[in-house]
Write a protein that holds these residues in place. Structure first.
Motif, PDB file in Angstrom:
ATOM      1  N   LEU A  27     -99.030  12.894  72.617  1.00 32.92           N
ATOM      2  CA  LEU A  27     -99.829  14.084  72.925  1.00 32.92           C
ATOM      3  C   LEU A  27     -99.579  15.177  71.891  1.00 32.92           C
ATOM      4  CD1 LEU A  27     -99.540  14.508  76.796  1.00 32.92           C
ATOM      5  CD2 LEU A  27    -101.510  13.771  75.451  1.00 32.92           C
ATOM      6  N   LEU A  28     -98.298  15.370  71.591  1.00 36.25           N
ATOM      7  CA  LEU A  28     -97.898  16.377  70.613  1.00 36.25           C
ATOM      8  C   LEU A  28     -98.549  16.094  69.260  1.00 36.25           C
ATOM      9  CD1 LEU A  28     -95.590  18.602  70.873  1.00 36.25           C
ATOM     10  CD2 LEU A  28     -94.296  17.097  69.377  1.00 36.25           C
ATOM     11  N   MET A  29     -98.537  14.793  68.903  1.00 38.37           N
ATOM     12  CA  MET A  29     -99.068  14.368  67.619  1.00 38.37           C
ATOM     13  C   MET A  29    -100.575  14.609  67.560  1.00 38.37           C
ATOM     14  SD  MET A  29     -97.988  10.710  66.197  1.00 38.37           S
ATOM     15  CE  MET A  29     -98.889   9.945  64.867  1.00 38.37           C
ATOM     16  N   ARG A  30    -101.272  14.278  68.657  1.00 39.40           N
ATOM     17  CA  ARG A  30    -102.716  14.516  68.719  1.00 39.40           C
ATOM     18  C   ARG A  30    -103.011  15.990  68.529  1.00 39.40           C
ATOM     19  NH1 ARG A  30    -104.172  10.228  72.529  1.00 39.40           N
ATOM     20  NH2 ARG A  30    -104.372   8.490  71.086  1.00 39.40           N
ATOM     21  N   TRP A  31    -102.179  16.837  69.167  1.00 36.11           N
ATOM     22  CA  TRP A  31    -102.434  18.268  69.074  1.00 36.11           C
ATOM     23  C   TRP A  31    -102.162  18.739  67.645  1.00 36.11           C
ATOM     24  CZ3 TRP A  31     -99.099  22.217  67.775  1.00 36.11           C
ATOM     25  CH2 TRP A  31     -99.655  23.497  67.880  1.00 36.11           C
ATOM     26  N   ALA A  32    -101.053  18.318  67.080  1.00 40.10           N
ATOM     27  CA  ALA A  32    -100.687  18.805  65.744  1.00 40.10           C
ATOM     28  C   ALA A  32    -101.662  18.315  64.680  1.00 40.10           C
ATOM     29  CB  ALA A  32     -99.265  18.377  65.398  1.00 40.10           C
ATOM     30  N   LEU A  33    -102.312  17.186  64.937  1.00 42.33           N
ATOM     31  CA  LEU A  33    -103.235  16.624  63.944  1.00 42.33           C
ATOM     32  C   LEU A  33    -104.680  16.744  64.395  1.00 42.33           C
ATOM     33  CD1 LEU A  33    -101.306  13.389  62.933  1.00 42.33           C
ATOM     34  CD2 LEU A  33    -101.243  15.620  61.863  1.00 42.33           C
ATOM     35  N   ARG A  34    -104.963  17.734  65.245  1.00 43.15           N
ATOM     36  CA  ARG A  34    -106.318  17.838  65.806  1.00 43.15           C
ATOM     37  C   ARG A  34    -107.354  18.125  64.740  1.00 43.15           C
ATOM     38  NH1 ARG A  34    -103.480  22.057  66.164  1.00 43.15           N
ATOM     39  NH2 ARG A  34    -104.233  24.188  66.022  1.00 43.15           N
TER      40      ARG A  34
END
Ligand SMILES: Nc1ncnc2c1ncn2[C@@H]1O[C@H](COP(=O)(O)OP(=O)(O)O)[C@@H](O)[C@H]1O
Ligand SMILES: [Mg+2]
Lengths: 250, 255, 262
Positions: free
Chosen positions: B242-249
Motif C-alpha cells: 500500500l505504501l509503495m502504491r502511494w509513494a509511486l502514485r
C-alpha cells in the motif's frame, strides 16, 4: 555588447573505439540581446551538443562561450532549457514541476504558488495543477515544460526541437503561443529545429549547419519574412532548404 | 458496495478456510497423530493464552523492534551507498569488489560471526537483518540510480538545483521505484533472517518462542507462534505494498 | 568531486582500482590484526583463515560439508523448480487450480517460511528430508508466481494458430506455452536460486547434521573463530561459482531471446 558569443567552439566526444567523434569542429557566432535565433542542420551535426555546451551541461573541448562577456561554467538558472521529450519530473504534479525552480530560488510558499499559477494559466493548463505528467498528452507536457522554464524567468531560453515530438496541429498552436510569449517578455532564444518552415516563422535569424563535424554553413536574416505572407515564408523556407539539401546529400 | 468487496475478499481466501476445515476434520477423526499436529482448536486456545498472558506481545514487540531497526537502517545506508556507487566513480571503484564478492554470498552465513561479535542481545539480531538486507538494497538503488536520464538532471540544474541537491531531488526520486521494490524483497528477507537468528541465538523474540516451544514438545504453542509469524509476514508485505502504491502514485503501475 | 557528471578515470586506473580496492581491504585487515589493533578472536587475520581453510580442505572435512550443502541447496531448488512450474502452469490453465492456489501463494510468498522448520523437523525428523522440504517450500513460491504470470500472458493468437494447425494439447503445452513463458519462468528461478542457498545454510545451522551451516555453527559454539571465517569464505566462493553456473544455464536456455544478449 552581444548577449552570447561562441568563439571557435569545438566539441570532441571520446569513444570506446580509437577514433573520437568530432561533433562540433569550429563555430563562431554572436547572438544579440533578445534575439530569436534558429539552428537547422542535418541530424547528428551537433545542434543539441551546441545547446548543451551553452547550457553548461557538458564541457568544451576548445574555444569558449561567453554570456554577457563571462565564460560559461556549469548550468545555471539564467539559461532555461526545453527538451524535445519534455524531461518533466514524473513524481511532481504540474504545479510541483512549475514550482521547482522557484523553490530552488528560496521563494516563500505562497508567492511561489502564485507565480506558478500565473505561468500555468499562461500556457493554458488551468485546472491541471494537481495532475501528474503521465496523465497528460505530449502537447500538454511540453506546455508544462515551457511553464516550468519560463517561471524562473531566464534571460536565455534554449529549446532543443521542442515541438518535434508533437502532432502538426499542436505544434502550430504552440508555435503561436511561443511567439506571443516572446513578444511580451523579451528573451534571447536559441531554437533548434529540423523544420525549416518553423525556423522561418519563429526566428529573426536562421543558422544553417553543415553535416558532422558541425560548422556554420550559412546565416540567414529572416526578419523580413517571418510576419509576411505565406508565400514569402514558403519562398524563404525553400531557399534555406536548397542550402541544407547540399549537406543532406553529402 | 462495501459488502460486495468483503464478499469478494472472503471468496478469494476461501481455500484457506477449506484447508483449516480439512485440518480440523483430520484431527477430529485422528487421521493425523495428535503428537504430530495439534488440532486447530488447541492451537487457537494456545494462541489466546499467549495473548492473554501478555507473553506474545512481549515477543512480538522484541521481534518487531529488531526487525524494523535492522531493516530501516539497511534501507537508509544501502540507498546512500548504492546511489554513491552509481554517481561517483571513485566510490564505485572502491566498493565494487566488495559488492561483487559479497552479493552472491548466502546472507545467512554471517549469523555465526554475529554470535561471536555481539552475543545474545538485540545487537546480533539487528546486525543479522542489517547486513543481510544491505546488499540487496545497495544493488537495487545502484541499478535505479544508474539509469537516470541525463536530461532530468540537466533540467534540475538549469532550474537552479545544486549538484548535491540533484542527488536527492532527482536521482533519489528517479531511483525510487527500484529502491522500493528492493525494499520489498529486503522486507521478506529481514523476517527470514530475524526468525532464523532468533531460533539460534536468542532468549526472546518470536523465533525463540517457536524453537523453545518446539524443543519442549509444547506443539500447540509452537503452532500458535508460527501462525503469528506467518500473519506478520503477510500483513507487513500488504502494508508495504500500500505504501509503495502511494509513494509511486505518479507512475502507471502494473496491476 | 562532482556527483552528477560521471567522472571517468583512465582505463589503467580503473583496471588497477578494480583489484586494488579488494586487495587494499584484505591488506588493511591483515595488517591491523597482526599489528594488534584488532582482536584476532573477533576478526582473525586473512592468512590465518586461509591457512585453516587449506588445512581443513586437505583433511577432507570442509569439502565434505561443502558438498552436502551444495547437494541440499541444488536438489531442493530443482525439486521446487519442477513442482513450481507444474503448479504455475496448472493455475494458469485451470480455473479450479487458480482459485485454490492464488490465495495460498499470496499468503505463502511473503511469509517467513523458516518459521515452519520446527514442524518439518517434527514430521520428517532431523535428516535430509526436513531440510529439503524447507528449501522446496521456500523456493517454490517465486517459481509458481512467475510461471503463472508467464503462461497466462501468452499471446492468444499463438495458441489459436497452433490449435488451428491441429496440435494436440500436450504438444501445445510443451512446444508453445512453456517456451513462450520461459523468460518469465527463468526470472522466477533467478529469485528462487539465491534463496535456496540462504535457507539451506540456515537450516543446517539450526538442525545440525553436517553441511557448511552446521560446521560454522558448531565452530561458533566452540569459539573457533578461524573456522567460522573459513566457512564464510567457502560459502562465499561457492555462492559465487553457483550463481555463475546458473547464469550460464540461463543464457543457454534463453539464447533465442533478445534480452540474453546483454
Ligand atoms: N555523449 C556522446 N558520446 C559520443 N558521441 C556523442 C555523444 N553525444 C552526441 N554524440 C555524437 O555527436 C554528434 C552530434 O550529436 P547531436 O548534437 O545530438 O546532433 P543533433 O542534435 O544535431 O542531431 C552525433 O554524431 C552524436 O552521435
Ligand atoms: Mg538533437
Amino acid at each position: 555588447m552581444p548577449k552570447i558569443t561562441f568563439n571557435a567552439v569545438r566539441k570532441v566526444f571520446p569513444t570506446d573505439s580509437v577514433n573520437p567523434v568530432v561533433a562540433i569542429d569550429h563555430i563562431d557566432l554572436t547572438v544579440r540581446h533578445d534575439e530569436f535565433v534558429s539552428i537547422v542542420g542535418p541530424s547528428g551535426c551537433g545542434k543539441s551538443t551546441l545547446l548543451y555546451l551553452l547550457g553548461g551541461f557538458i564541457d568544451l573541448s576548445g574555444g569558449d562561450i561567453l554570456i554577457d562577456d563571462k565564460p560559461v561554467s556549469g548550468p545555471g538558472p539564467d539559461r532555461g532549457i526545453v527538451f524535445q521529450h519534455f524531461a518533466l519530473f514524473p513524481w511532481h504534479t504540474v504545479l510541483g514541476n512549475v514550482e521547482f525552480g522557484l523553490a530552488e530560488r528560496g521563494i516563500a510558499k505562497a508567492e511561489r504558488r502564485e507565480i506558478a499559477q500565473r505561468y500555468i494559466d499562461m500556457v493554458k493548463l488551468t485546472g491541471f495543477e494537481n495532475t501528474f505528467p503521465n496523465r497528460l498528452s505530449g502537447g500538454m507536457q511540453q506546455r508544462v515544460a515551457l511553464a516550468r522554464t519560463l517561471a524562473c524567468d531566464p534571460a536565455v531560453l534554449l529549446m532543443d526541437e521542442p515541438f518535434g515530438a508533437l502532432d502538426a496541429q499542436t505544434r502550430h498552436i504552440l508555435q503561436e503561443e511561443l511567439l506571443e510569449i516572446w513578444s511580451r517578455q523579451k528573451k534571447t532564444v536559441l531554437f533548434v529545429t529540423h523544420d525549416v518552415r518553423e525556423a522561418v516563422i519563429l526566428s529573426e535569424r536562421v543558422v544553417v549547419m553543415t553535416a558532422r563535424p558541425g560548422r556554420i554553413k550559412a546565416v540567414i536574416d529572416t526578419r523580413a519574412d517571418r510576419g509576411g505572407s505565406s508565400a514569402a515564408i514558403d519562398a524563404r523556407a525553400e531557399h534555406i532548404w536548397s542550402i541544407l539539401r547540399e549537406e543532406l546529400s553529402r | 458496495m462495501r459488502a460486495a468487496r468483503l464478499a469478494n475478499v472472503l471468496f478469494y481466501y476461501s481455500p484457506l478456510a477449506l484447508l483449516a476445515i480439512a485440518w480440523d476434520l483430520s484431527s477430529r477423526f485422528n487421521l493425523i497423530a495428535p503428537e504430530l499436529a495439534p488440532s486447530p482448536g488447541a492451537t487457537l486456545a494456545a494462541l489466546w493464552t499467549l495473548i492473554a498472558s501478555g507473553e506474545l506481545t512481549e515477543h512480538v514487540g522484541v521481534s518487531v523492534y529488531r526487525e524494523s531497526v535492522g531493516l530501516l537502517s539497511s534501507i537508509a545506508v544501502g540507498t546512500v551507498i548504492g546511489i554513491g556507487m552509481a554517481r561517483i566513480e571513485w566510490v564505485r571503484i572502491l566498493l565494487r569488489p566488495c559488492v561483487t564478492f559479497l552479493y552472491p554470498m548466502p546472507k545467512s552465513a554471517l549469523i555465526p560471526i554475529l554470535l561471536l561479535w555481539f552475543g545474545l542481545g538485540h545487537m546480533s539480531k539487528i546486525a543479522a537483518v542489517f547486513l543481510g538486507c544491505l546488499l540487496p538494497m545497495v544493488t537495487s538503488s545502484y541499478n535505479g540510480a544508474r539509469g537516470v536520464e541525463p536530461q532530468l538532471i540537466w533540467s534540475a540544474r538549469s532550474l537552479g538545483a545544486s549538484q548535491w541537491g540533484v542527488l536527492w531531488k532527482v536521482i533519489l526520486m528517479a531511483a525510487l521505484p527500484d529502491i522500493l521494490s528492493g525494499a520489498r524483497i529486503a522486507l521478506a528477507l529481514s523476517w527470514l533472517l530475524l526468525v532464523a537468528a532468533e531460533m539460534m541465538i536468542s532468549r526472546n523474540g518470536l523465533g525463540f518462542l517457536i524453537s523453545y516451544t518446539g524443543e519442549t514438545g509444547d506443539y500447540a504453542n509452537m503452532f500458535a507462534a508460527i501462525l503469528v509469524v506467518v500473519a506478520i509476514g503477510f500483513f507487513s508485505d500488504r502494508f508495504f505494498l500500500l505504501l509503495m502504491r502511494w509513494a509511486l502514485r505518479w507512475r502507471d503501475l502494473p496491476a | 568531486m562532482s556527483p552528477t557528471q560521471k567522472i571517468r578515470l583512465g582505463r589503467w586506473a580503473r583496471a588497477f582500482g578494480h583489484y586494488a580496492g579488494g586487495a587494499a581491504i584484505v591488506g588493511l585487515w591483515e595488517i591491523s590484526v597482526s599489528g594488534g589493533w584488532i582482536d584476532p578472536y573477533l576478526l582473525p587475520a586473512p592468512s590465518a583463515v586461509f591457512g585453516r581453510m587449506i588445512e581443513q580442505a586437505m583433511a577432507g572435512d570442509l569439502i565434505r560439508h561443502a558438498a552436502l550443502t551444495v547437494y541440499r541447496g541444488v536438489a531442493g531448488f530443482l525439486i521446487a523448480a519442477a513442482l513450481g512450474i507444474v503448479l504455475g502452469t496448472l493455475a494458469a490453465r485451470n480455473r479450479f487450480c487458480h482459485w485454490f492456489l492464488d490465495p495460498l501463494v499470496s499468503v505463502g510468498f511473503p511469509a517467513p517460511k523458516i518459521a515452519l522448520l520446527p514442524i518439518f523437523i517434527l514430521w520428517f525428523g532431523l535428516g535430509d528430508m526436513s531440510k529439503l522440504v524447507m528449501v522446496v517450500i521456500t523456493c517454490i513460491f517465486p517459481v509458481i508466481s512467475a510461471t503463472y504470470l508467464g503462461t497466462s500472458s501468452i499471446d492468444r493468437y499463438l495458441i489459436w494458430s497452433a490449435r488451428n494447425l491441429g496440435m494436440s494439447e500436450r504438444r501445445l503445452l510443451w512446444k508453445i506455452v512453456i517456451p513462450a513463458a520461459l523468460p518469465q519462468i527463468i526470472s522466477g528461478l533467478q529469485i528462487a536460486f539465491p534463496m535456496a542457498l540462504v535457507v539451506t545454510v540456515v537450516t543446517e545451522m539450526i538442525t545440525s547434521g553436517g553441511g557448511l551451516g552446521g560446521y560454522m555453527m558448531r565452530s561458533a559454539r566452540f569459539a573457533l573463530s578461524e573456522q567460522v571465517f573459513a566457512g564464510i569464505v567457502t560459502i562465499g566462493i561457492l555462492g559465487y561459482l553457483l550463481l555463475k553456473l546458473f547464469d550460464r544455464g540461463r543464457r543457454y536456455l534463453l539464447r533465442w531471446h533478445a534480452e540474453s544478449q546483454m
